[in-house]
Design an enzyme around this catalytic site. Structure first.
Site, PDB file in Angstrom:
ATOM      1  CG  ASP A 159      -6.731  -1.710  -1.610  1.00 53.89           C
ATOM      2  OD1 ASP A 159      -6.920  -2.421  -1.921  1.00 53.89           O
ATOM      3  OD2 ASP A 159      -5.804  -1.389  -0.872  1.00 53.89           O
ATOM      4  CG  ASP A 173      -1.825  -1.262   0.790  1.00 57.97           C
ATOM      5  OD1 ASP A 173      -2.138  -1.330   0.213  1.00 57.97           O
ATOM      6  OD2 ASP A 173      -2.104  -1.400   1.949  1.00 57.97           O
TER       7      ASP A 173
END
Length: 178
Positions: free
Chosen positions: A158, A139
């Site tokens: 995401d 991330d």
């Protein structure tokens, strides 16, 4: 008379495509999912080459780039577990993707529905690749409000999943309205 036969044949071809029986109508959706996966993986490779773990760079007053790892699911759900979650989330991503391919083949003419499913599948597979290759999801997008609140870091996969879920809801609302 020959013209009439062509037009009937053509209508037959279109109706079989609408019902999803044509495998070729699946190809564009799989191509779009591949693009989502490619963009996601290129962005993650780039961030891992440019940043050390937990290194952060301020881009705006509300956005940073930061390299972090997530061993869990959304919002680091189950990240502190012993490692079994890697296999569960990988299996879930693969099973969901297989089911999405089935749905895409059955409903390939429903454009908004297929866009939604394709984005969800591309995002899910992007994160599955991370789990298989690294044991965690990479991330790097960090939105925040001053230094008071940081939204959990996320990635392009995401983002595709969230956008796909939004389109799915919009498609369902449109369908119910009719």
């Amino acid at each position: 008379m020959a013209t009439k036969k062509r037009s009937n044949f053509s209508a037959g071809s279109n109706s079989s495509r609408s019902s999803g029986s044509s495998g070729s109508s699946l190809i564009p959706w799989l191509g779009l999912a591949a693009i989502v996966i490619l963009l996601d993986q290129v962005s993650k490779i780039t961030i891992t080459k440019l940043f050390a773990y937990a290194e952060s760079m301020s881009v705006t007053s509300f956005f940073n780039l930061v390299l972090v790892y997530n061993k869990g699911a959304a919002f680091s759900f189950l990240a502190a577990e012993s490692g079994w979650q890697r296999y569960v989330f990988t299996a879930l991503g693969l099973i969901a993707s297989a089911y999405i391919i089935f749905l895409l083949s059955r409903h390939s003419s429903q454009k908004l529905f297929c866009w939604a499913l394709t984005l969800i599948m591309g995002g899910a597979l992007g994160n599955v690749i991370d789990r298989l290759m690294y044991g965690h999801v990479i991330d790097f997008l960090d939105f925040h409000y001053q230094d008071i609140y940081h939204f959990p870091a996320f990635n392009l996969a995401d983002s595709a999943i969230v956008l796909g879920a939004g389109l799915f809801i919009l498609d369902e609302l449109r369908r119910v309205k009719k």
